[in-house]
Design a protein around this motif. Structure first.
Motif, PDB file in Angstrom:
ATOM      1  N   GLU A 439       0.624  -0.965   0.097  1.00  0.00           N
ATOM      2  CA  GLU A 439       0.210   0.340   0.191  1.00  0.00           C
ATOM      3  C   GLU A 439       0.689   1.077   0.331  1.00  0.00           C
ATOM      4  O   GLU A 439       0.605   2.171  -0.249  1.00  0.00           O
ATOM      5  N   ILE A 440       2.017   0.860   0.125  1.00  0.00           N
ATOM      6  CA  ILE A 440       2.877   2.620   0.609  1.00  0.00           C
ATOM      7  C   ILE A 440       3.440   3.309  -0.901  1.00  0.00           C
ATOM      8  O   ILE A 440       3.040   3.937  -1.026  1.00  0.00           O
ATOM      9  N   PRO A 441       3.712   1.987  -1.257  1.00  0.00           N
ATOM     10  CA  PRO A 441       4.269   2.693  -3.221  1.00  0.00           C
ATOM     11  C   PRO A 441       2.781   3.211  -3.984  1.00  0.00           C
ATOM     12  O   PRO A 441       2.040   4.108  -4.457  1.00  0.00           O
ATOM     13  N   ILE A 442       1.646   2.191  -3.515  1.00  0.00           N
ATOM     14  CA  ILE A 442       0.420   2.477  -4.038  1.00  0.00           C
ATOM     15  C   ILE A 442      -0.220   3.768  -3.630  1.00  0.00           C
ATOM     16  O   ILE A 442      -0.694   4.837  -4.516  1.00  0.00           O
ATOM     17  N   THR A 443      -0.136   3.820  -2.519  1.00  0.00           N
ATOM     18  CA  THR A 443      -0.324   5.588  -1.871  1.00  0.00           C
ATOM     19  C   THR A 443       0.597   6.872  -2.365  1.00  0.00           C
ATOM     20  O   THR A 443       0.532   7.395  -2.865  1.00  0.00           O
ATOM     21  N   LEU A 444       2.074   6.807  -2.796  1.00  0.00           N
ATOM     22  CA  LEU A 444       2.912   7.109  -3.966  1.00  0.00           C
ATOM     23  C   LEU A 444       2.032   7.846  -5.228  1.00  0.00           C
ATOM     24  O   LEU A 444       2.415   8.595  -5.398  1.00  0.00           O
ATOM     25  N   ALA A 445       1.825   6.568  -5.349  1.00  0.00           N
ATOM     26  CA  ALA A 445       1.288   6.846  -6.588  1.00  0.00           C
ATOM     27  C   ALA A 445       0.188   7.532  -6.809  1.00  0.00           C
ATOM     28  O   ALA A 445       0.281   8.397  -7.682  1.00  0.00           O
ATOM     29  N   LYS A 446      -0.772   7.211  -6.080  1.00  0.00           N
ATOM     30  CA  LYS A 446      -2.236   8.185  -5.896  1.00  0.00           C
ATOM     31  C   LYS A 446      -1.331   9.334  -5.452  1.00  0.00           C
ATOM     32  O   LYS A 446      -2.238  10.175  -6.345  1.00  0.00           O
ATOM     33  N   ASN A 447      -0.769   9.864  -4.674  1.00  0.00           N
ATOM     34  CA  ASN A 447      -0.651  11.468  -4.398  1.00  0.00           C
ATOM     35  C   ASN A 447      -0.145  12.410  -5.419  1.00  0.00           C
ATOM     36  O   ASN A 447       0.234  13.183  -5.197  1.00  0.00           O
TER      37      ASN A 447
END
Length: 562
Positions: A439-447
């Motif tokens: 979820e950490i890289p996914i959150t980076l991508a979303k932001n």
């Protein structure tokens, strides 16, 4: 739910308390996840006095928010532990804890019990730490290029990089500050040796001072404003007449006696100043007061004085100048005097400050931060401390991994493969842990504006198609907004930060999962105490309570509400 006859009337058992705890993790996750990464957003918190705090620092924001539920407090304490130990990774820790609690709720819905989930998370922790040991890379702690890259990676997207002009390399300033106070042979560094001084003004004025800056002005206009080759004396005793702790009186009957008293006071002060002059000191910095008579004598001798300096400033001056706080003016030793090439007063942001610069073998230095807004000055201070802690982590444990979510993606990919070696329901728990870390890289991508679902499929596809026995670091390229390989010249982070984030995430999650019941006492706003010390409360607001005795108004006791 109330239990008459078993519990007190104001004690209730919270129904579905475990479900409530798991929901809290999701709420904290939704609040803090938008702060992650170089494109993360800021949060503003306004307290009861109307003072606002603008920050994207996860620990600073969560500390401001007053959350009452024990599970929420446990998450905040976990984030604070990460901030205290490694100084970075607070947002990642909050996201990981929130996702682990969210995955735990999904696991419990399909019939997996909390003890099984806890055991699965503990095995996942072992797998994750082993993977970090395999992929970490050792670097030379004296390599300033590596340190600059670490500081740049830490400060990416922070307020200090976006508001400070490009010609000021704040990362280089921090690296130089850390290198000047570090014992590289013993791998020792004390973060407190770096003084961070704030002053309102233009951000172009940010600078590193090889010495100490004191937010004080020289005591008298008759004193010199600058001294070369300064000899510095630090005092912890007053240069003025002090009141005694006991009640003492001096009886004066004649005007001549008053004159004699004043002459004696001048004589005592003059004797102290003469000892200072004989010691060779030309700069006096005192924690206590210096009266007009003493300042006059010091000015005539060409000595600079600063009164009522903070104790912390004296400690920083000890480290930077080599001075020691004078024990007694009766015997000033040569070892107690410090030295600096230059001591001068300078106008900074409309206020005068004392600069003690170019100290020989200075063990303490000052970073002077400048910004037009006080709220951003505080954020600058937090950003600088984050970078300093990251460099300290690297010096004490010189192993690094690459950032941009690539480390978490590798851990998730490898743990998902290792989960097949585990039998039973714990295998499903380990797979959910991999999803939570991912979820950490996914959150980076979303932001940064990328589609999270497309990013997830691309990220997994990259690792699935990568050659065996070849370590590839695929992460989120925030500038190009795509999944790509992260080179060692781009973003690197200390492995200690990653280890601390995962350890804290597992520990806090397991602690919350272990709680299955909450018993809560009703809050009562009309608690009060009497003058005799009796403290009690009333559910009825105290209307039926006889607060006072019946002897009359004059004999009624005081009644204090709080």
């Amino acid at each position: 739910m109330k239990y008459p006859g078993l519990l007190e009337h104001d004690v209730a058992r919270v129904e579905e308390s475990r479900k409530l705890n798991l929901v809290v993790g999701g709420i904290v996750l939704d609040v803090i996840r938008t702060c992650l990464g170089p494109r993360g957003m800021d949060k503003i918190y306004i307290d009861v006095l109307g003072d606002d705090t603008c920050t994207k620092h996860g620990g600073a924001f969560l500390r401001k928010v007053d959350l009452k539920l024990p599970a929420a407090k446990a998450i905040i304490e976990g984030v604070n532990a990460v901030d205290t130990h490694v100084g970075d990774g607070t947002i990642s820790a909050a996201i990981l804890i929130g996702m682990l609690l969210k995955k735990s709720e999904e696991l419990m819905k399909i019939g997996i019990t909390p003890p099984t989930i806890i055991r699965g998370y503990e095995k996942s922790l072992e797998f994750a730490l082993d993977i970090l040991d395999e992929i970490k890379r050792k670097e030379d702690i004296t390599n300033k290029e590596i340190m600059h890259r670490l500081a740049t990676s830490c400060l990416a997207g922070k307020a200090i990089t976006s508001l400070v002009p490009e010609e000021i390399d704040i990362a280089s300033i921090i690296v130089d500050a850390v290198c000047s106070i570090t014992n590289f042979q013993k791998k020792e560094i004390d973060v407190d040796d770096i003084k961070v001084e704030e002053k309102a003004g233009n951000a172009n004025g940010i600078q590193l001072i090889s010495g100490t800056v004191i937010d004080k002005t020289i005591d008298s206009s008759a004193m010199p404003r600058s001294i070369e080759n300064a000899r510095i004396l630090l005092l912890n005793e007053p240069l003025e007449m002090m009141r005694t702790k006991t009640d003492e009186q001096i009886q004066i009957n004649l005007p001549e006696q008053m004159a004699l008293f004043l002459d004696q006071e001048k004589f005592d002060i003059r004797a102290k100043i003469k000892k200072i002059i004989n010691s060779g000191a030309n700069v006096v910095i005192s924690r206590k007061g210096i009266n007009d008579i003493a300042r006059e004598y010091l000015a005539k001798a060409g000595i600079i004085s600063i009164r009522r300096a903070k104790m912390n400033d004296l400690l920083w001056l000890e480290k930077s100048t080599g001075a020691k706080i004078c024990k007694s003016l009766d015997d000033i030793s040569e070892e107690e005097l410090g030295s600096a090439k230059k001591v001068y007063e300078k106008n900074i942001g409309g206020d005068k400050m004392l600069f003690v610069e170019e100290c020989r073998n200075a063990k303490s230095i000052t970073i002077l931060l400048r910004c037009n807004s006080k709220r951003y000055l505080d954020e600058f201070h937090r950003d600088v401390l984050n970078a300093v802690y990251v460099l300290r982590n690297f010096i004490e444990n010189p192993f690094v991994v690459r950032g941009a979510g690539s480390t978490e993606a590798i851990i998730a990919n490898r743990i998902r493969k290792q989960s097949t070696t585990v039998e039973g329901r714990e295998q499903i728990v380990i797979e959910k842990f991999a999803d939570a870390v991912e979820e950490i890289p996914i959150t980076l991508a979303k932001n940064v504006g990328m589609d999270p679902l497309d990013t997830l499929t691309q990220l997994r596809s990259k690792y699935a198609n990568s050659p065996k026995n070849v370590l590839k670091w695929y992460g989120i390229d925030s500038e190009k907004r795509k999944v790509s390989e992260i080179s060692p010249d781009q973003i690197i982070e200390p492995v200690v930060v990653k280890e601390q984030v995962i350890k804290t995430g597992i520990e806090v999650t397991n602690m919350i999962l272990n709680v299955n019941d909450i018993f809560m006492r009703d809050e009562i706003d009309n608690t009060h105490c009497h003058i005799d010390g009796t403290v009690h409360a009333h559910h009825d607001g105290g209307t039926a309570h006889n607060h006072f005795e019946q002897e009359g108004l004059e004999q009624r006791q005081m009644h204090h509400y709080y």
